[in-house]
Design an enzyme around this catalytic site. Structure first.
Site, PDB file in Angstrom:
ATOM      1  N   ILE A  26       6.332 -11.924 -13.598  1.00  0.00           N
ATOM      2  CA  ILE A  26       5.696 -11.621 -14.525  1.00  0.00           C
ATOM      3  C   ILE A  26       6.396 -12.152 -15.965  1.00  0.00           C
ATOM      4  CG2 ILE A  26       6.275  -9.458 -14.713  1.00  0.00           C
ATOM      5  CD1 ILE A  26       2.805 -10.965 -16.000  1.00  0.00           C
ATOM      6  N   GLY A  31       0.264  -9.558  -7.808  1.00  0.00           N
ATOM      7  CA  GLY A  31      -0.168  -8.336  -8.843  1.00  0.00           C
ATOM      8  C   GLY A  31       0.993  -8.879 -10.067  1.00  0.00           C
ATOM      9  N   GLU A  32       1.253  -7.558 -10.794  1.00  0.00           N
ATOM     10  CA  GLU A  32       2.066  -7.442 -11.925  1.00  0.00           C
ATOM     11  C   GLU A  32       1.342  -8.101 -13.183  1.00  0.00           C
ATOM     12  OE1 GLU A  32       5.727  -9.848 -11.123  1.00  0.00           O
ATOM     13  OE2 GLU A  32       6.257  -8.776  -9.385  1.00  0.00           O
ATOM     14  N   GLY A  33       0.115  -8.696 -13.084  1.00  0.00           N
ATOM     15  CA  GLY A  33      -0.425  -9.227 -13.923  1.00  0.00           C
ATOM     16  C   GLY A  33       0.093 -11.021 -14.244  1.00  0.00           C
TER      17      GLY A  33
END
Length: 345
Positions: free
Chosen positions: A94, A311-313
């Site tokens: 990210i 995930g994580e954005g």
């Protein structure tokens, strides 16, 4: 008790003017595909023919989950705080994608089972040191879920006051695919075995165990309302994302939706305020089992499908250049008239 949010429809009377502006650019009608739809959406959100992206901000919320005690993840719980440390040192995916694409990034301790040094650039909004094990009891108390939602909303308000009109949310929390899967199942009425996936890398036997545990949990608790579902199965990071989305929509910000976990929060928010969907740009379709069905349930058309499930954005971070491109062509591309180009007959 959850405060009310004034989420209004986007300004649809402007749609014809936006379509006219786009259709008279130097291109065949519809030739820019999804970028044209995105430009219209952002124009309607901002109620202008000349929208802009200001100070895009990506907030990564981290929290731990009591259900990890049941072996639903191949990773131990301490990986949550270790990954948060990786975020603040700039070593995670990210960080790479946010830096590359122009996001400001903010890391939030929503409820990690660890005490971080106060010297680190971590926003300390900890509700508690992880949630309870929802196999045996609700993950959060009424007070905790209300506080988490309000905290997420207050944070977005602060970010908006600094000039941001585009926001995305990431998450970190070992076990949070289990929470998201049950939220999905409860909101959409899709069977849990079609919602739960391998998360951070379960093998077939591990996935079978995960589904059995989640099935027991859904049978144990009798919850039907969105907030009760969030309280019973959610995490502090998911609850904060819910509040953050509600406030972002109220403030007419562009909400860039990431993957499976973040979309589970959106399912709760959408059940409370269906109008929030007008402010959401869906960044990508995650490879996590169930995300496609989430998107179908919301009638969402994601910009990207890269087979990602980190995930994580990260999916949201990668979508910003496309969002910016949609605004740029609307504002900067010549029209047939201004360029002296003949139109089609």
């Amino acid at each position: 008790m959850l405060k009310s949010y004034q989420i209004t429809p986007t300004y649809t009377p402007l749609k014809k003017d936006l379509e006219h502006k786009i259709n008279f650019k130097t291109k065949p009608i519809g030739a820019l595909g999804k970028l044209e739809n995105l430009a219209i959406q952002i124009g309607l959100i901002q109620n202008t023919l000349s929208p802009k992206i200001s100070y895009p901000t990506l907030v990564v919320f981290a929290g731990d989950h009591g259900i990890v005690a049941e072996g639903v993840s191949p990773y131990p719980q301490e990986v949550t705080w270790q990954m948060v440390m990786n975020f603040v040192s700039g070593g995670a995916a990210i960080n790479v994608f946010a830096k590359q694409n122009g996001w400001d990034i903010l890391v939030v301790d929503a409820g990690v089972n660890y005490t971080f040094p106060t010297s680190l650039p971590i926003k300390n909004l900890k509700i508690n040191f992880g949630t309870k094990n929802f196999l045996n009891e609700p993950a959060m108390s009424d007070e905790e879920v209300d506080k988490a939602v309000k905290t997420g909303a207050d944070l977005v308000n602060q970010i908006h006051q600094k000039g941001s009109n585009c926001i995305a949310f990431g998450e970190m929390g070992i076990g949070n695919t289990s929470a998201a899967a049950i939220i999905m199942s409860k909101i959409t009425n899709i069977p849990i075995n079609e919602c739960a996936g391998k998360g951070t890398g379960l093998d077939d036997e591990g996935l079978k165990n995960k589904i059995e545990i989640l099935s027991k949990a859904t049978a144990y608790h009798h919850t039907t309302t969105p907030l009760a579902i969030l309280k019973t199965y959610g995490g502090f990071e998911i609850a904060m994302i819910c509040g953050a989305m509600l406030k972002a929509a109220e403030l007419k910000m562009i909400i860039v939706v990431d993957g499976f976990i973040v979309t589970s929060a959106l399912l709760v928010v959408h059940a409370l305020h269906p109008q929030v969907i007008n402010y959401c740009v869906f960044a990508h379709q995650s490879d996590e089992n169930g995300h496609r069905k989430m998107l179908n349930y919301l009638n969402a058309d994601p910009l990207l499908n890269l087979g990602m499930r980190l995930g994580e954005g990260t999916g949201a971070a990668l979508a910003l250049p496309l969002i910016q491109a949609s605004v740029n062509f609307l504002n900067e591309m010549a029209s047939f008239e201004s360029a002296g180009v003949s139109e089609s007959r």
